[in-house]
Every structure is written in C-alpha cells, then in structure tokens.
Scaffold this active site. Sequence first.
Site, PDB file in Angstrom:
ATOM      1  CE  LYS A 219       5.735   4.640   6.603  1.00  0.00           C
ATOM      2  NZ  LYS A 219       5.585   5.969   7.163  1.00  0.00           N
TER       3      LYS A 219
ATOM      4  CE  LYS B  28       9.323   2.088   9.887  1.00  0.00           C
ATOM      5  NZ  LYS B  28       9.091   2.944  11.023  1.00  0.00           N
TER       6      LYS B  28
ATOM      7  CD  GLU C 156      -0.510   8.163   8.425  1.00  0.00           C
ATOM      8  OE1 GLU C 156      -0.732   7.165   9.154  1.00  0.00           O
ATOM      9  OE2 GLU C 156       0.533   8.827   8.521  1.00  0.00           O
TER      10      GLU C 156
ATOM     11  CD  GLU D 210      -2.647  -1.068   2.639  1.00  0.00           C
ATOM     12  OE1 GLU D 210      -2.568  -0.087   3.396  1.00  0.00           O
ATOM     13  OE2 GLU D 210      -3.354  -2.049   2.884  1.00  0.00           O
TER      14      GLU D 210
ATOM     15  CG  PHE E 122      -4.255   1.808   6.713  1.00  0.00           C
ATOM     16  CD1 PHE E 122      -4.066   1.105   7.881  1.00  0.00           C
ATOM     17  CD2 PHE E 122      -3.777   3.098   6.615  1.00  0.00           C
ATOM     18  CE1 PHE E 122      -3.422   1.679   8.950  1.00  0.00           C
ATOM     19  CE2 PHE E 122      -3.121   3.696   7.685  1.00  0.00           C
ATOM     20  CZ  PHE E 122      -2.946   2.973   8.857  1.00  0.00           C
TER      21      PHE E 122
HETATM   22  P1  AMP Z   1       6.648   4.926  10.742  1.00  0.00           P
HETATM   23  O1  AMP Z   1       5.834   6.047  11.310  1.00  0.00           O
HETATM   24  O2  AMP Z   1       7.789   5.398   9.884  1.00  0.00           O
HETATM   25  O3  AMP Z   1       7.021   3.917  11.775  1.00  0.00           O
HETATM   26  O4  AMP Z   1       5.712   4.121   9.697  1.00  0.00           O
HETATM   27  C1  AMP Z   1       4.536   3.473  10.072  1.00  0.00           C
HETATM   28  C2  AMP Z   1       3.388   4.432   9.951  1.00  0.00           C
HETATM   29  O5  AMP Z   1       3.048   4.667   8.601  1.00  0.00           O
HETATM   30  C3  AMP Z   1       2.095   3.953  10.527  1.00  0.00           C
HETATM   31  O6  AMP Z   1       2.053   4.054  11.911  1.00  0.00           O
HETATM   32  C4  AMP Z   1       1.092   4.868   9.858  1.00  0.00           C
HETATM   33  O7  AMP Z   1       0.981   6.074  10.609  1.00  0.00           O
HETATM   34  C5  AMP Z   1       1.750   5.227   8.557  1.00  0.00           C
HETATM   35  N1  AMP Z   1       1.039   4.760   7.350  1.00  0.00           N
HETATM   36  C6  AMP Z   1       0.858   5.497   6.242  1.00  0.00           C
HETATM   37  N2  AMP Z   1       0.201   4.812   5.298  1.00  0.00           N
HETATM   38  C7  AMP Z   1      -0.068   3.594   5.814  1.00  0.00           C
HETATM   39  C8  AMP Z   1      -0.727   2.421   5.312  1.00  0.00           C
HETATM   40  N3  AMP Z   1      -1.229   2.370   4.076  1.00  0.00           N
HETATM   41  N4  AMP Z   1      -0.805   1.343   6.134  1.00  0.00           N
HETATM   42  C9  AMP Z   1      -0.288   1.380   7.385  1.00  0.00           C
HETATM   43  N5  AMP Z   1       0.354   2.451   7.910  1.00  0.00           N
HETATM   44  C10 AMP Z   1       0.463   3.549   7.136  1.00  0.00           C
END
Ligand code: AMP
Length: 559
Positions: free
Chosen positions: A257, A429, A307, A255, A346
């Site tokens: 991000k 991610k 998000e 998906e 999501f």
């Molecule tokens: P990080 O904040 O770098 O740890 O990355 C994970 C975060 O990406 C999640 O906690 C969400 O806030 C964000 N995110 C953005 N798009 C998505 C998505 N499609 N699925 C899950 N998380 C997402």
Amino acid sequence: MNSKSSMKYIKLVELYEALDSTTKRLEKTSILAKFLRDMGEEEPKLLPVVTLMSLGRIFPTWSEEEMGLGLKLLMKAIALVVGVKPEDVENMARDAGDMGLAAEKLFKKKKQATLFTMPLTIEKVHSNLVKIADISGKRAQNWKMEILRELFSSASPVEAKYITRTVLEELRVGVGEGTIRDAIAEAFEVEKSVVERAHMLTNDLGMVAEVAKEEGEAGLKKLTLKPGKPVKLMLAQLSPGIKISVEEMGWALCETKYDGIRVQIHRLGDEVNIFTRRLENISNAVPEIIEYIKKLLPASDFIVEGEIIVTRDGKPISFQYILQRVRRKYDIEKMREKVPLKLFLFDVLYYNGPQIDTPFHKRRQILESIVTIKKDKLELSSQVKTTPEDIWKAESLFTESLKAGHEGIMIKDPNAPYMPGIRGKKMLKLKEKPETLDLVIVGGTYGKGKRAHLIGSYLLAVRDENNDFKTLAHAATGMDDQMLAELSEMVEPLIVKKVGRKVEISPSIILEIAYSEIVKSPEYESGYSLRFPVVKRVRGDIGLDDIDTVERVESMFKE
Ligand code: AMP
C-alpha cells in the site's frame, strides 16, 4: 442544444427556492422529480443542462473547464450593474454571510429598473456561463466580466442571487448527487439502483437523466464506462487482520500500500487525462506522468488506476509533498525536478472494452501485458499471491512494506469485479497502527551464519504498576545491517546471561516499535503480544520511567 429554447430562467430559480424551503430530503426529492418530469415533457433537450444546474454546476466536477472568474471580478460586475462601489458589495456580503444574498439585496435597491430587457432564459444563462469558461488570453478577465455583466443587467434580484451562487459553484439549496439520483428514479419510474450504477460508471447525471427519460431502465443498463469520463473509485475497508481476511477470500492477492494519491488514468486516442479520487482533473499538474503513460503504455483507449508517490533517492517521502504538486497551477516545470513523481499502477478498468466485470486476477494479467516497467518512473504495485497455508508471504510483504517506508498492504479478492463507488469487503487495507510503543530491550537472540556475531532479534518489554518489566514481543524487522551492528555493540556490555544463542539483557536501551495489532498471548509475561512488530528507531531521548506500560497496552487492546 440546437434550436433555441425559450424556457425562462425564473423557472429554474423557482425550483431552487422551493428546494431551499424544506430541509426534508424526501420533499426535496419529490420537488426535483416533478421538475425533471415536467422539463422532460416540455423541453426535453434542456434536461441534461437543468439536471447539472440543479447541482449548481455548469460543468461536471471532472471537467477541466472552469469559469475561472475570481471573487473580485464577480463583485465588480455586480457593483457596475447596481451602481455601487465594489467595496459596498464586499461589505454587504460580509454582513449577509453570503455573496448570493448580498447580490439579491443590492439588486432590490437598484435605482434603474430594467424595464426594457428581455427576461433571461435558462439557455442564455447557461450559454453565457459556458462562454466565460471558454475565454482565455490577454484581456480574458475583462471579457469574462462583460459577459457576466450582460447577464446581470437582465436579471431580477432573485435571479442575480442564483447566478452569483452558480458562478461561485455553491448553490446552497441542500441538494447533492444522491438527491438528484433519487429524483431521476422517481421522475422516470426507474429503479434507484440502476440509476446509481449508471451514475457511478458515467459520472454524467445530465446524460443519466436523459437516458432514463428516453430509454428507461433498459437504456440505463446499456450505459457503460468510456475512456475520458472518470468512473467512481472502488474503495477499501479496513482488514481485521491478514489471516482472517485471506481465509474469508479463500486466496488473495496482496499488494504494497503506497502512500500517495490515487489516480485514474484515461487514454482516448492521443489524449491522456488523469483524475483524482474526487474525480478532479489534474492532468496539467503532472506532465511527467502523462509522458510516462504515453511512452510506456502505448495502447490506445484504456482506463487504468494507480498511486502517484513522491520519492527521494529511491525512497518514498511524506505524502504532504505530493499536494505541492497536484494543487499547483504555475511553476510546474520547476517543481518537477524538486518533487519527482513515480507511478505505481494496480488496476485496469477498460482495455478492449470495459473490464470492470472481469475478475481482479485477470485484470492484473491484462495490466501486466500492456505496461512496460521503467524503474523509478512507472512500475506495477508489488504483489504476492497468498493462501491460508502460506500466509507468511503476506505477512512478510507487510513488514517489508513498512520497512521500505510504505503504508502497509492491500488485500484483494482475486475473483472480485471492479465495483465503482463501493467500499466493500473485496478490497481491504491493513496499515501500520499510527501509535507506536516505546519498549525496552530485555533479551535477544544471535543470528546464524554470516550474522552469528549480531543479535538479530530483540525481546522487548513494557513496565507494570510495580515498575517491573514484562515481556511483550520479539522484534526482528526494521533494522538494516548498520543498525543491527550498532545495536549489538550497544547491547554487548549489558548482557547478563547467555544460554546458547539466547541472551538476557539488562534493561536500558529503548526502541520505538510499530506494529499492526495487539493480541492476547500467554507466551509473554504481559499477557499480550504484537503482530508484525517493526523497529522504527532507538529512543535515546527518554528514560525507563517513560516507556509504555501493561496498562496502556491493555487499554489499546480493548479499544
Ligand atoms: P485509504 O486511503 O486509507 O482508504 O486506503 C485506500 C487507498 O490506498 C486507495 O484509495 C489508494 O489510494 C491507496 N493505495 C495504495 N496502494 C494501493 C494498491 N496497491 N492498491 C489499491 N490501493 C492502493
């Protein structure tokens, strides 16, 4: 609490002092476990309250209730009771480095002893602090202070210290949620992991303590999530690369991000609540999201995740803007127009009962079946299904995401349950590297068909220690039609050789390139290459001496 409890507040204060007297976590755990066990025997109905108060809280973090009592008012209440000026309290707090200690010292010096007052009970302290939160309206601040003053006038110096710290929500005895969970497990002889799961699902340590005592492990296992009470979020690990990750999962759902803030949205009947990653309730700050949910997700009783991002003219803009929205208490309506929000959903955790044990691909189907999409307001995350055989689908989602101004992609295991509070390998991610490289154009390839007159892909190079150019990558994404045309025009006079669709270009034009990973590669002269290079912009502001070097690429690879 129905009937009155006479348990003295000093008992809880003695617990705080004992916890503060050691830095060892195991000792803190045993002290707390003994306290909870005794409390469970003597005053079981106080157990949920004291569990929360051991964390220095009156309300759980996710509750919208707050005491809303500023530092000034707190100092005024202390000053009134001990008979000094508010400035004296402030000075004392500055010297002591802690308002609680300052209160204790001032109370010790208090001239009038409180001889005839009744000792404070836990219930009295708790109910007064709850009352403070309940008061709103015109003279709210005065009422709040009166209630606090009533507590202080019956408090001993050490009690005043901890009432002050509880009001400030900073107990300073070195106890976090983890220690409390361990203490509950020790006190009521239940497995730590069972306590942990119950906590992740309910975020209500008071209830977890009560159920552990009353019903033991079996009761805890029956606890599950309920709309209205936030669940700890499932978190993502970094992916080492798309291919490896998809191969490990067998197949994957990838998906876009989005770069905004993660929200967990609860609906119970008519009530919609929105929580952040730290489980703070931000419902009041984002009224349009509540409206979208009510309109486009009319089902009752659910928990979904997504998000929230900020867009301008349909494009995502910097994440910084969103903070202006979610931290805001005033002028919300005005900001609504200035900083418009959009929600990408999501996941679903609850719908027709808990769904966290349902595999992710089925949860997505449920989500699709209950949401009405409304462009620019509420959408589902864009998603592609990928197998190791058609990995290009995920790769192009990655480049497309960056091109559209998003952060990268998420790679999700379709068979995984939702794992509250876990940062595991089931959700990964992949972000664009924050560092970009400045590379010079040394070649290119003309496009086909409609684009036959434009160079669609550029060969890029770094510099080596002799100032020779060494090729590193081909970049073909990140450029819109206008940029393609402009670049072709700039490059045209620099073409030194043409063979078929390929051209050699005299090094002059520098591009800033984003990418996901540096890899070793015999195909390019530098010995390295970039995965998913994306053109960010033409760098007219630097010269050939300033472009990146083989040496830098090498050291970044080793990192
Ligand atoms: P990080 O904040 O770098 O740890 O990355 C994970 C975060 O990406 C999640 O906690 C969400 O806030 C964000 N995110 C953005 N798009 C998505 C998505 N499609 N699925 C899950 N998380 C997402």
